[in-house]
Scaffold this motif. Structure first.
Motif, PDB file in Angstrom:
ATOM      1  N   ILE A 103       3.831  -7.381 -36.845  1.00 51.45           N
ATOM      2  CA  ILE A 103       4.831  -8.048 -36.011  1.00 51.45           C
ATOM      3  C   ILE A 103       6.206  -7.417 -36.189  1.00 51.45           C
ATOM      4  O   ILE A 103       6.943  -7.193 -35.219  1.00 51.45           O
ATOM      5  CB  ILE A 103       4.873  -9.549 -36.355  1.00 51.45           C
ATOM      6  N   ALA A 104       6.580  -7.124 -37.433  1.00 55.11           N
ATOM      7  CA  ALA A 104       7.883  -6.512 -37.690  1.00 55.11           C
ATOM      8  C   ALA A 104       7.991  -5.155 -37.005  1.00 55.11           C
ATOM      9  O   ALA A 104       9.061  -4.787 -36.485  1.00 55.11           O
ATOM     10  CB  ALA A 104       8.109  -6.374 -39.192  1.00 55.11           C
ATOM     11  N   LYS A 105       6.904  -4.391 -36.975  1.00 56.02           N
ATOM     12  CA  LYS A 105       6.909  -3.112 -36.264  1.00 56.02           C
ATOM     13  C   LYS A 105       7.153  -3.333 -34.776  1.00 56.02           C
ATOM     14  O   LYS A 105       7.910  -2.578 -34.135  1.00 56.02           O
ATOM     15  CB  LYS A 105       5.587  -2.378 -36.486  1.00 56.02           C
ATOM     16  N   GLU A 106       6.529  -4.362 -34.208  1.00 55.93           N
ATOM     17  CA  GLU A 106       6.748  -4.674 -32.795  1.00 55.93           C
ATOM     18  C   GLU A 106       8.203  -5.079 -32.548  1.00 55.93           C
ATOM     19  O   GLU A 106       8.812  -4.669 -31.552  1.00 55.93           O
ATOM     20  CB  GLU A 106       5.817  -5.791 -32.355  1.00 55.93           C
ATOM     21  N   TRP A 107       8.756  -5.875 -33.451  1.00 57.81           N
ATOM     22  CA  TRP A 107      10.145  -6.308 -33.297  1.00 57.81           C
ATOM     23  C   TRP A 107      11.095  -5.127 -33.192  1.00 57.81           C
ATOM     24  O   TRP A 107      11.898  -5.046 -32.261  1.00 57.81           O
ATOM     25  CB  TRP A 107      10.566  -7.168 -34.481  1.00 57.81           C
ATOM     26  N   VAL A 108      11.032  -4.239 -34.174  1.00 61.83           N
ATOM     27  CA  VAL A 108      12.006  -3.141 -34.189  1.00 61.83           C
ATOM     28  C   VAL A 108      11.732  -2.135 -33.072  1.00 61.83           C
ATOM     29  O   VAL A 108      12.670  -1.554 -32.522  1.00 61.83           O
ATOM     30  CB  VAL A 108      12.051  -2.446 -35.560  1.00 61.83           C
ATOM     31  N   ALA A 109      10.461  -1.945 -32.711  1.00 66.43           N
ATOM     32  CA  ALA A 109      10.153  -1.051 -31.598  1.00 66.43           C
ATOM     33  C   ALA A 109      10.721  -1.608 -30.295  1.00 66.43           C
ATOM     34  O   ALA A 109      11.325  -0.874 -29.503  1.00 66.43           O
ATOM     35  CB  ALA A 109       8.640  -0.861 -31.485  1.00 66.43           C
ATOM     36  N   ASP A 110      10.540  -2.911 -30.071  1.00 56.47           N
ATOM     37  CA  ASP A 110      11.101  -3.545 -28.870  1.00 56.47           C
ATOM     38  C   ASP A 110      12.626  -3.511 -28.902  1.00 56.47           C
ATOM     39  O   ASP A 110      13.273  -3.336 -27.856  1.00 56.47           O
ATOM     40  CB  ASP A 110      10.626  -4.995 -28.765  1.00 56.47           C
ATOM     41  N   TYR A 111      13.204  -3.666 -30.098  1.00 60.52           N
ATOM     42  CA  TYR A 111      14.666  -3.624 -30.221  1.00 60.52           C
ATOM     43  C   TYR A 111      15.195  -2.275 -29.753  1.00 60.52           C
ATOM     44  O   TYR A 111      16.192  -2.198 -29.014  1.00 60.52           O
ATOM     45  CB  TYR A 111      15.063  -3.881 -31.674  1.00 60.52           C
ATOM     46  N   VAL A 112      14.546  -1.208 -30.167  1.00 60.64           N
ATOM     47  CA  VAL A 112      14.971   0.134 -29.765  1.00 60.64           C
ATOM     48  C   VAL A 112      14.820   0.325 -28.257  1.00 60.64           C
ATOM     49  O   VAL A 112      15.667   0.950 -27.597  1.00 60.64           O
ATOM     50  CB  VAL A 112      14.163   1.201 -30.529  1.00 60.64           C
ATOM     51  N   GLU A 113      13.763  -0.239 -27.682  1.00 62.77           N
ATOM     52  CA  GLU A 113      13.514  -0.073 -26.250  1.00 62.77           C
ATOM     53  C   GLU A 113      14.518  -0.845 -25.397  1.00 62.77           C
ATOM     54  O   GLU A 113      14.835  -0.434 -24.281  1.00 62.77           O
ATOM     55  CB  GLU A 113      12.096  -0.539 -25.905  1.00 62.77           C
ATOM     56  N   THR A 114      15.018  -1.955 -25.888  1.00 61.07           N
ATOM     57  CA  THR A 114      15.852  -2.843 -25.072  1.00 61.07           C
ATOM     58  C   THR A 114      17.335  -2.793 -25.415  1.00 61.07           C
ATOM     59  O   THR A 114      18.133  -3.456 -24.755  1.00 61.07           O
ATOM     60  CB  THR A 114      15.358  -4.298 -25.202  1.00 61.07           C
ATOM     61  N   HIS A 115      17.732  -2.039 -26.447  1.00 60.63           N
ATOM     62  CA  HIS A 115      19.142  -1.941 -26.822  1.00 60.63           C
ATOM     63  C   HIS A 115      19.570  -0.475 -26.837  1.00 60.63           C
ATOM     64  O   HIS A 115      18.751   0.421 -27.064  1.00 60.63           O
ATOM     65  CB  HIS A 115      19.389  -2.558 -28.204  1.00 60.63           C
ATOM     66  N   ASP A 116      20.843  -0.269 -26.609  1.00 65.91           N
ATOM     67  CA  ASP A 116      21.398   1.081 -26.676  1.00 65.91           C
ATOM     68  C   ASP A 116      21.562   1.477 -28.137  1.00 65.91           C
ATOM     69  O   ASP A 116      22.395   0.923 -28.853  1.00 65.91           O
ATOM     70  CB  ASP A 116      22.754   1.124 -25.959  1.00 65.91           C
ATOM     71  N   VAL A 117      20.748   2.413 -28.578  1.00 63.90           N
ATOM     72  CA  VAL A 117      20.816   2.862 -29.976  1.00 63.90           C
ATOM     73  C   VAL A 117      21.307   4.305 -30.063  1.00 63.90           C
ATOM     74  O   VAL A 117      21.163   4.943 -31.104  1.00 63.90           O
ATOM     75  CB  VAL A 117      19.438   2.722 -30.669  1.00 63.90           C
ATOM     76  N   GLY A 118      21.915   4.799 -28.991  1.00 64.06           N
ATOM     77  CA  GLY A 118      22.335   6.192 -28.961  1.00 64.06           C
ATOM     78  C   GLY A 118      23.663   6.475 -29.626  1.00 64.06           C
ATOM     79  O   GLY A 118      23.902   7.585 -30.099  1.00 64.06           O
ATOM     80  N   ALA A 119      24.541   5.486 -29.668  1.00 68.10           N
ATOM     81  CA  ALA A 119      25.869   5.705 -30.254  1.00 68.10           C
ATOM     82  C   ALA A 119      25.804   5.645 -31.772  1.00 68.10           C
ATOM     83  O   ALA A 119      25.034   4.867 -32.352  1.00 68.10           O
ATOM     84  CB  ALA A 119      26.849   4.662 -29.728  1.00 68.10           C
TER      85      ALA A 119
END
Length: 308
Positions: A103-119
């Protein structure tokens, strides 16, 4: 020859060092504060809690993710970092631990997909500090702490705090959070950049609860912090002078006694509430039609892990 000097008969004011974690602990239960920060050697504590383990893993994975070059901050890499940091401490058994690892892997993977993590953040787990006071006059305390993440957007800093608990935070919680407000004050001083926006990122749902502080709202939080810090200092000084520890640091009992880290060393807390199992405060994996959480049970909300 006698050295010349000036003596105005005024003793220098002692600055109180405060962190959000210590202030929150004292506000919740002065007895717990004494057991955690005053008594030495530190009294017996409970074993590890699964929700704290889960929170620590998610925090560590996201911190390491933002340490990578932007092009490498992928959902797959984020999930892999959860696996690299995973621990089974506090879970009911290996099966439950494996389920929450997934579940934790799904959480952080979804977080990366739905938030701007480029900056690139201005700070990751950055220690910030500032001398300040509740009335805007001479400094009476040094507020400090470690912020999960500090972004810079449009020339201003943004405090980002990760949450992994059962309850999804809202704007009111972000605005009322003393910790976020103190981080904003300390970050502005440390990094010499304006800071008014604070955000709670609930990783399980991807929700962002944000608030914009004003000078007045920050001042209210500083005043509240100063009042608590003064109470802490007074109680500590009186204890050093031989005062009664139970009177100076009284137990504030309630539901929290079920999962207090110092429950083994606090007979009052043991009598106030039954002991929680080490996995009861986990965010649920699913909710059935009747609204019953599984497998986390019906324990209270669990916030994210933080150590200061």
């Amino acid at each position: 020859m006698e050295q010349l000097g000036f003596d105005f008969g005024v003793q220098p004011r002692r600055l109180m060092k405060v962190t959000p974690a210590r202030l929150s602990t004292f506000d919740d239960c002065p007895r717990r504060y004494r057991l955690a920060y005053v008594d030495r050697p530190t009294p017996q504590r409970t074993g590890p809690w699964a929700h704290s383990t889960l929170g620590a893993v998610v925090h560590n994975a996201l911190r390491e993710l933002f340490d990578l070059p932007a092009a490498e901050r992928t959902s797959a890499r984020a999930a892999a970092l959860v696996g690299a940091h995973w621990k089974d401490a506090g879970f009911a058994d290996a099966e439950q631990a494996a389920e929450y690892r997934r579940i934790a892997k799904e959480w952080v993977a979804d977080y990366v997909e739905t938030h701007d993590v480029g900056a690139d953040p201005r700070g990751l787990e950055r220690w910030v500090s500032a001398p300040t006071s509740g009335d805007g006059g001479h400094a009476s305390m040094i507020v400090e702490g470690r912020a999960d993440r500090i972004d810079e957007r449009d020339g201003e800093l943004v405090i980002v705090d990760y949450k992994t608990g059962r309850r999804t935070p809202d704007e009111a919680e972000a605005r009322s959070s003393q910790a976020l407000a103190l981080y904003a004050v300390a970050a502005e001083r440390t990094l010499r950049t304006p800071c008014r926006r604070v955000e709670l990122h609930h990783v399980p749902t991807g929700t962002v609860a944000a608030a914009e502080h004003t000078d007045e709202s920050l001042r209210r939080q500083l005043t509240r912090a100063e009042e608590t810090a003064t109470d802490v200092q007074d109680a500590t000084d009186k204890l050093s002078a031989g005062g009664d520890p139970d009177e100076l640091f009284p137990a504030r009992t309630g539901r929290r006694c079920s999962w207090c880290d110092f429950r083994p060393s606090c007979p009052v807390g043991q009598a106030a509430a039954p002991a929680a199992r080490s996995w009861e405060l986990l965010a649920p994996t699913r909710v059935d039609a009747a609204g019953a959480d599984r497998p986390g049970g019906d324990g209270g909300d669990a916030g994210s892990f933080r150590a200061e």
